[in-house]
Design a protein around this motif. Structure first.
Motif, PDB file in Angstrom:
ATOM      1  N   HIS A   1       0.482  -1.259  -0.036  1.00  0.00           N
ATOM      2  CA  HIS A   1       0.464  -0.204   0.182  1.00  0.00           C
ATOM      3  C   HIS A   1       0.427   1.324  -0.357  1.00  0.00           C
ATOM      4  CE1 HIS A   1      -3.406   3.274   0.844  1.00  0.00           C
ATOM      5  NE2 HIS A   1      -3.350   3.083   2.009  1.00  0.00           N
TER       6      HIS A   1
ATOM      7  N   PRO B   1       7.678  -4.702   7.275  1.00  0.00           N
ATOM      8  CA  PRO B   1       6.908  -3.500   7.999  1.00  0.00           C
ATOM      9  C   PRO B   1       6.750  -3.032   9.580  1.00  0.00           C
ATOM     10  CG  PRO B   1       6.034  -5.903   7.464  1.00  0.00           C
ATOM     11  CD  PRO B   1       7.363  -6.205   6.642  1.00  0.00           C
TER      12      PRO B   1
ATOM     13  N   GLN C   1       7.132   0.624  10.078  1.00  0.00           N
ATOM     14  CA  GLN C   1       6.512   1.366  11.513  1.00  0.00           C
ATOM     15  C   GLN C   1       7.653   1.924  13.008  1.00  0.00           C
ATOM     16  OE1 GLN C   1       4.599  -1.808  14.338  1.00  0.00           O
ATOM     17  NE2 GLN C   1       2.475  -1.069  13.965  1.00  0.00           N
TER      18      GLN C   1
ATOM     19  N   GLN D   1      -4.404  -6.435   2.859  1.00  0.00           N
ATOM     20  CA  GLN D   1      -5.126  -5.291   3.739  1.00  0.00           C
ATOM     21  C   GLN D   1      -6.442  -4.833   2.449  1.00  0.00           C
ATOM     22  OE1 GLN D   1      -1.437  -3.471   2.047  1.00  0.00           O
ATOM     23  NE2 GLN D   1      -0.115  -4.987   3.437  1.00  0.00           N
TER      24      GLN D   1
ATOM     25  N   GLY E   1      -9.203  -5.087   5.209  1.00  0.00           N
ATOM     26  CA  GLY E   1      -9.032  -4.178   6.191  1.00  0.00           C
ATOM     27  C   GLY E   1      -7.723  -4.670   7.155  1.00  0.00           C
ATOM     28  N   TRP E   2      -6.826  -5.216   7.327  1.00  0.00           N
ATOM     29  CA  TRP E   2      -5.631  -5.916   7.686  1.00  0.00           C
ATOM     30  C   TRP E   2      -4.702  -4.581   7.291  1.00  0.00           C
ATOM     31  CZ3 TRP E   2      -3.788 -11.294   8.816  1.00  0.00           C
ATOM     32  CH2 TRP E   2      -5.123 -12.115   9.110  1.00  0.00           C
ATOM     33  N   SER E   3      -4.040  -4.014   8.375  1.00  0.00           N
ATOM     34  CA  SER E   3      -2.966  -3.817   8.540  1.00  0.00           C
ATOM     35  C   SER E   3      -1.577  -4.172   7.880  1.00  0.00           C
ATOM     36  CB  SER E   3      -1.999  -3.435   9.353  1.00  0.00           C
ATOM     37  OG  SER E   3      -1.271  -3.620  10.473  1.00  0.00           O
ATOM     38  N   GLY E   4      -0.249  -3.165   7.152  1.00  0.00           N
ATOM     39  CA  GLY E   4       0.634  -3.644   6.474  1.00  0.00           C
ATOM     40  C   GLY E   4       1.314  -4.731   8.038  1.00  0.00           C
ATOM     41  N   THR E   5       1.355  -4.146   8.766  1.00  0.00           N
ATOM     42  CA  THR E   5       2.116  -4.971  10.046  1.00  0.00           C
ATOM     43  C   THR E   5       1.459  -6.263  10.046  1.00  0.00           C
ATOM     44  OG1 THR E   5       3.106  -2.882  11.156  1.00  0.00           O
ATOM     45  CG2 THR E   5       3.197  -5.704  12.114  1.00  0.00           C
ATOM     46  N   GLU E   6      -0.031  -6.599  10.167  1.00  0.00           N
ATOM     47  CA  GLU E   6      -0.935  -7.905  10.091  1.00  0.00           C
ATOM     48  C   GLU E   6      -0.482  -8.941   8.938  1.00  0.00           C
ATOM     49  OE1 GLU E   6      -4.740  -5.807  12.984  1.00  0.00           O
ATOM     50  OE2 GLU E   6      -4.639  -5.765  11.094  1.00  0.00           O
ATOM     51  N   SER E   7      -0.989  -8.059   8.014  1.00  0.00           N
ATOM     52  CA  SER E   7      -0.761  -9.222   6.409  1.00  0.00           C
ATOM     53  C   SER E   7       0.734  -9.397   6.524  1.00  0.00           C
ATOM     54  CB  SER E   7      -1.149  -8.197   5.407  1.00  0.00           C
ATOM     55  OG  SER E   7      -0.270  -7.676   5.680  1.00  0.00           O
TER      56      SER E   7
END
Length: 425
Positions: free
Chosen positions: A47, A167, A171, A263, A266-272
């Protein structure tokens, strides 16, 4: 003729003391760990990268497509580099190319810079992948299946580290360009050890030969001296290439699109990125464990079928129930992908008793296979572009895994010698 040369012309002392096993293992692991971080890092940062560069999905797919094509072509060109450089300098220059490609991503605000650096890294990876499998069989002939599992596990493990840490680095304030470029650091750490260890491997003949020369020198006595392309003319070579390429396309698509896919949920970059890292860890563990379990028999087909069945299940889960149990699904898919990759590397080496011939066959399989696999992320992007959904792409990969299962049924070890019989005089 593309393939492997396991020789060197650099100044390695012929009387060097025998290398400790643990040091050889450490060198293999550290070299291999550097072959995937550049490939898995962009997905979780997709993203941010697309926002900064304006890359669409099809353009973004080139960050996977181009290096994998170059991995294929470069694997075939490895003998020419080895002929000029020797084993040790060739691998060191390849690592330098990977490190430089990663470092140049600091200037990656332009989409084409990112694609070009991906290509530079892919070229370096290709050379290493064209050398290590045959070298492993030569140096560890009695532990070949376990060593190929270790090689495959390190390959996937490097991808897992990158998917998780990239990620996180963004962050922590590094920015997406630095998060991509930081993977030059482990390459620099590996270089001195690689130079020292590769210069002390015992039993490597000189001078450097092309894969064609190796094949000619080690083929049975009834092989004509002038016929150096006999592997290319064997249908079994092309069956291995096709099966490996189709199977590995699932890995390429997952690396490119799993994080961006989640993503959109709705997932964040860190979560994905963590999900992709979990999948990569499952790949690494399966790549390490499955060949060792399958080593009890020379017939690997049941294990291959089981791994492909897991891939069908995993891709179907992404297509139909992506939010039901994403962690479990990532584990299932990771085991299927990692175990299958390692098994195909072993099966190619199983086909021929000579390490040089087996290395040449493995390089042919990898070279054409990576070119074929490179198309998979682009196909998934095209399906998404035309349908507006990720579902057709994931179902496509499930169908491909099922097709590879049908093709793999032909890998009966009792027929290996017949399928790759050298031409008569």
């Amino acid at each position: 003729m593309p393939g492997l040369a396991c020789s060197m012309t650099d100044s390695s002392p012929p009387t060097a003391a025998r290398l400790p096993t643990w040091l050889w293992l450490l060198a293999v692991v550290l070299i291999t760990l550097n072959l995937r971080p550049f490939l898995t890092a962009p997905g979780p940062l997709g993203h941010a990268i697309q926002t900064a560069t304006g890359m669409g999905l099809r353009m973004f797919s080139w960050l996977t497509l181009l290096p994998m094509v170059l991995m294929g072509v470069g694997t075939w060109l490895a003998p020419a580099a080895l002929r000029r450089l020797g084993l040790r300098p060739a691998i060191v220059w390849a690592l330098l190319a990977i490190g430089l490609g990663c470092a140049l991503r600091l200037a990656g605000a332009n989409a084409w810079v990112l694609v070009a650096t991906a290509g530079l890294c892919g070229a370096g990876v290709a050379l290493v992948q064209g050398i290590l499998p045959g070298l492993i069989k030569r140096q560890s002939p009695h532990r070949m299946a376990v060593m190929m599992g270790l090689y495959s596990a390190a390959l996937m493990g490097g991808g897992a580290l990158s998917a998780q840490l990239s990620p996180w680095a963004m962050q922590w304030g590094l920015g997406w360009q630095a998060a991509l470029a930081m993977w030059a650091v482990p390459v620099l750490v590996t270089l001195p050890l690689a130079w020292w260890v590769l210069g002390r491997l015992p039993g490597l003949p000189a001078p450097v030969q092309t894969a064609a020369d190796h094949a000619q020198a080690h083929t049975p006595a009834n092989t004509p001296a002038s016929d150096t392309g006999w592997l290319v003319r064997r249908p079994r070579t092309w069956l291995l290439l096709l099966s490996f390429g189709l199977m590995n396309g699932g890995y390429a698509s997952t690396v490119a699109w799993l994080a961006p896919f989640y993503q959109t949920h709705g997932w964040s970059g860190t979560e994905s990125g963590s999900l992709l890292a979990l999948l990569s860890v499952a790949q690494a563990l399966a790549a390490l464990a499955v060949p060792a379990l399958a080593a009890r028999s020379t017939d690997r087909r049941l294990w291959i079928m089981a791994m492909l069945a897991l891939q069908v299940l995993g891709f179907s889960g992404l297509a139909c129930w992506p939010d039901a149990a994403p962690t479990l699904n990532a584990l299932v898919l990771g085991v299927g992908l990692g175990g299958c990759f390692a098994l195909f590397m072993v099966v190619a080496l199983d086909h021929l008793p000579s390490p040089t011939q087996a290395g040449a066959l493995n390089a042919l399989m990898q070279g054409g296979g990576f070119i074929l696999a490179a198309l998979a992320p682009w196909i998934v992007a095209q399906l998404h572009q035309s349908s507006g959904s990720w579902t057709p792409g994931w179902l496509y990969q499930a169908g491909v895994a099922a097709l590879v299962g049908l093709l793999s049924a032909r890998f009966n070890p009792r027929h290996y010698a017949q399928r790759l019989r050298a031409p008569a005089t």
